[in-house]
Design an enzyme around this catalytic site. Sequence first.
Site, PDB file in Angstrom:
ATOM      1  N   GLY A 131      41.023  43.613  43.271  1.00 64.58           N
ATOM      2  CA  GLY A 131      40.203  43.214  42.143  1.00 64.58           C
ATOM      3  C   GLY A 131      40.354  41.747  41.829  1.00 64.58           C
ATOM      4  N   ASN A 132      40.919  41.447  40.671  1.00 70.81           N
ATOM      5  CA  ASN A 132      41.024  40.059  40.213  1.00 70.81           C
ATOM      6  C   ASN A 132      42.257  39.347  40.732  1.00 70.81           C
ATOM      7  OD1 ASN A 132      42.106  42.112  38.281  1.00 70.81           O
ATOM      8  ND2 ASN A 132      43.036  40.317  37.344  1.00 70.81           N
ATOM      9  N   TYR A 133      43.271  40.092  41.152  1.00 75.09           N
ATOM     10  CA  TYR A 133      44.514  39.459  41.591  1.00 75.09           C
ATOM     11  C   TYR A 133      44.624  39.438  43.116  1.00 75.09           C
ATOM     12  CZ  TYR A 133      47.322  38.377  37.455  1.00 75.09           C
ATOM     13  OH  TYR A 133      47.827  37.797  36.331  1.00 75.09           O
ATOM     14  N   ASP A 143      65.743  50.076  54.159  1.00 73.92           N
ATOM     15  CA  ASP A 143      66.548  51.085  54.852  1.00 73.92           C
ATOM     16  C   ASP A 143      67.568  50.324  55.691  1.00 73.92           C
ATOM     17  OD1 ASP A 143      67.634  53.143  56.281  1.00 73.92           O
ATOM     18  OD2 ASP A 143      65.738  53.917  57.062  1.00 73.92           O
ATOM     19  N   GLU A 184      47.846  53.433  43.540  1.00 77.01           N
ATOM     20  CA  GLU A 184      46.529  53.793  43.021  1.00 77.01           C
ATOM     21  C   GLU A 184      45.389  53.201  43.844  1.00 77.01           C
ATOM     22  OE1 GLU A 184      47.803  54.237  38.299  1.00 77.01           O
ATOM     23  OE2 GLU A 184      46.996  52.333  39.034  1.00 77.01           O
ATOM     24  N   TYR A 185      45.627  52.036  44.448  1.00 78.04           N
ATOM     25  CA  TYR A 185      44.529  51.330  45.117  1.00 78.04           C
ATOM     26  C   TYR A 185      44.775  51.055  46.602  1.00 78.04           C
ATOM     27  CZ  TYR A 185      43.369  50.294  40.232  1.00 78.04           C
ATOM     28  OH  TYR A 185      43.076  50.395  38.901  1.00 78.04           O
ATOM     29  N   HIS A 221      54.510  37.609  32.975  1.00 74.40           N
ATOM     30  CA  HIS A 221      53.491  36.568  32.872  1.00 74.40           C
ATOM     31  C   HIS A 221      53.015  36.432  31.429  1.00 74.40           C
ATOM     32  CE1 HIS A 221      49.624  34.722  34.834  1.00 74.40           C
ATOM     33  NE2 HIS A 221      50.310  33.862  34.113  1.00 74.40           N
ATOM     34  N   ASP A 264      49.438  49.010  42.127  1.00 75.36           N
ATOM     35  CA  ASP A 264      48.510  48.452  43.110  1.00 75.36           C
ATOM     36  C   ASP A 264      48.616  49.090  44.479  1.00 75.36           C
ATOM     37  OD1 ASP A 264      46.957  46.630  41.630  1.00 75.36           O
ATOM     38  OD2 ASP A 264      48.623  45.229  41.548  1.00 75.36           O
TER      39      ASP A 264
END
Length: 693
Positions: free
Chosen positions: A400-402, A461, A321-322, A611, A318
């Site tokens: 998106g959906n989450y 860190d 990529e997004y 999940h 997530d």
Amino acid sequence: MPDATHTHGARDSHLTEAAHPLDALTPGEIGRVRAALEAAGALRDDTRFPMQLLLDPPKAALAAWAPGDPLGRRVLSTLLDTSTGLVREAVVALGTSASEDRVASIEDLPTGEAPYGQPQYLFEEYELVDEIVKADRGWRAAMASRGLDHMDRALVVPLAPGQFGEADEVGRRMMRSLTFLPPHAGDNPWSFPVEGLVLLVDVTGRKVEKLVDERQVPVPDIDGNYDDASVGARRTSLKPIEITMPEGPSFTVDGSHVTWEQWRFRVGFSMREGLVLHELGWQDGEELRSVVHRASVPEMVVPYGDTSETRRWISYFDAGEYHLGKNANSLALGCDCLGAIHYFDAHLAGDTGEAFTIPRAICMHEEDFGILWKHRELDGETTHGRRSRRLVISYFATVGNYDYGFFWYLYLDGSIQFEAKATGIVFCGADLPGTVQRHATEIATGLFAPVHQHIFCARLDMDVDGTDNYVDQVDLVRIPMGPENPWGNAFGHRRDRVTEAGSRLGDGALGRTWHIGSASRRNGLGRPTEYQLIPEARATLMADPASTVHARGTFATQHLWVTAHRDDETFPAGRYPNQHAGGDGLPAFVAEGGDVDGDDLVVWHSFGLTHIPRPEDWPIMPVDYSGFWLKPVGFLDRNPTLDVPEAGHDGDGCGCEGGGCDCGGHGHGHDGAAHDGHDGHHGHDGEDHVAIR
């Protein structure tokens, strides 16, 4: 009581101009980066900015910086030419004025060669994939063969395709697409999956590369809506809870710098990581003692356990990529945040490299957190106690959906907690009602949610009293009955020093924790000052070691990683995990070696949820929680909260004699259940740009 419209929604305008090297990028700086690249001839009409990051200065340079010095800001931009797929990385050095800005470096990235990798997706590419799919004759025929019409109403979901080494996928910018078709406009689309239909889209070539029509089952005929009209009248049994701070909050904010009780830190934000905490330290008398130089959650992976062609490739990264930060919500008082709130805006580069703002992206407020400490004396009447309070710094991202909440908590006793909150809508497929699936559960009639995981990785860190730190693994130890344990009741603990860069698993049965300590600082007892990382030690990545998601998301296979600090190593799955063959990120960082015993080191902690969906998760999922604690162990010489004032209401306190003590029983707080600063989510102002997945 202060005016709620002002005090409860304060926003700091100083963050529009950077005053410190660690301040988040400002709109002006984002514009200057684009202008410098354009002036250097690096931009074409189709050049887009999938990623832009402020590069933190080296620690030595940061330590030497003083107010009034040049900021010395360097900004990395990933450039994608959409017509050719060419990817470049450019670093712009910002001067004291725009006339001094310069392109320090620019290089092509070999995305067409192993191990490949692609930049994060653009918002405009989601719309592009929608157009490509809906215009495809094969897709329209597959929909018609199912008896489905009103195709203009379909939700075409563009998704990162994974990486399987297949010839028609590698080295090209691809997405896979699934389809959902609600029966009526305005229905919750995630309730109506078109099962078995998946398309592979060449985003650069703007065409469908491959269509797989695995099987056909009816689209579920259910009501998955959760708006007021669908749910009906709301309950009236809950009585109001009021949170009031008549004198305002206890923290102060100067630009990005926050002071709250003994805590000092800076708030940062990036399009990739979202919220970043910088220079987190504890004011101990006249000395500001360092604890964490930089704390963030720069990656998460969501691998699915479904073997169907429709979903066997799903393993969302997530952040990588997004972008988590780019998909941050604009938070709202009363819905997301309660109390006396301070908001921070987020300024990010859009697809074209021009700045856009997410108002109120970060919420900061205080919460009552029940009992801090308490004791009743032997006389049975005299009671002493104090109430706990924590500072909450948080944001929400919708991918998106989450929906994911990222919450950092600072406590009065020197503890630090992180909590991830997963909610939103589970990603479902369809099957015949009553079917028993090995890899999915039926959560509504004909609607099946695959088993999956949400595994986050925090990058810590650590600078506990300086940069010369070590990590000890601490396990509980049973002592066999015998001369050392004659009655069998004894047990102890064992410390094992982490001497080389590497990884470790947690073990709840052994009470395993990891202590990060100073190699040079000693406390009043003559022992090293330390912070203790307390993990949940839940399931790690369940995918087989031979799987591609294991290669790409190796960080999720271990709870702890320890590496030597290097300035350019920020992302546990590498800078470009999208369509990457694997091996980048933490495996590569560990292979580089470096001294982690008494030197500058970074601790990476993977944690999260597995999940197995349930009917109670539908149509919208109650929050699931996961996280970790950092607690001081000998960092302080005694309980630092002895001087916390008694907390009560109208003069009632928690220190009382002779009976009659109600410990502020007339107040509005409640023990052990702090008021959650976020209870929902909103899109950011203006047109919503949502990464659909």
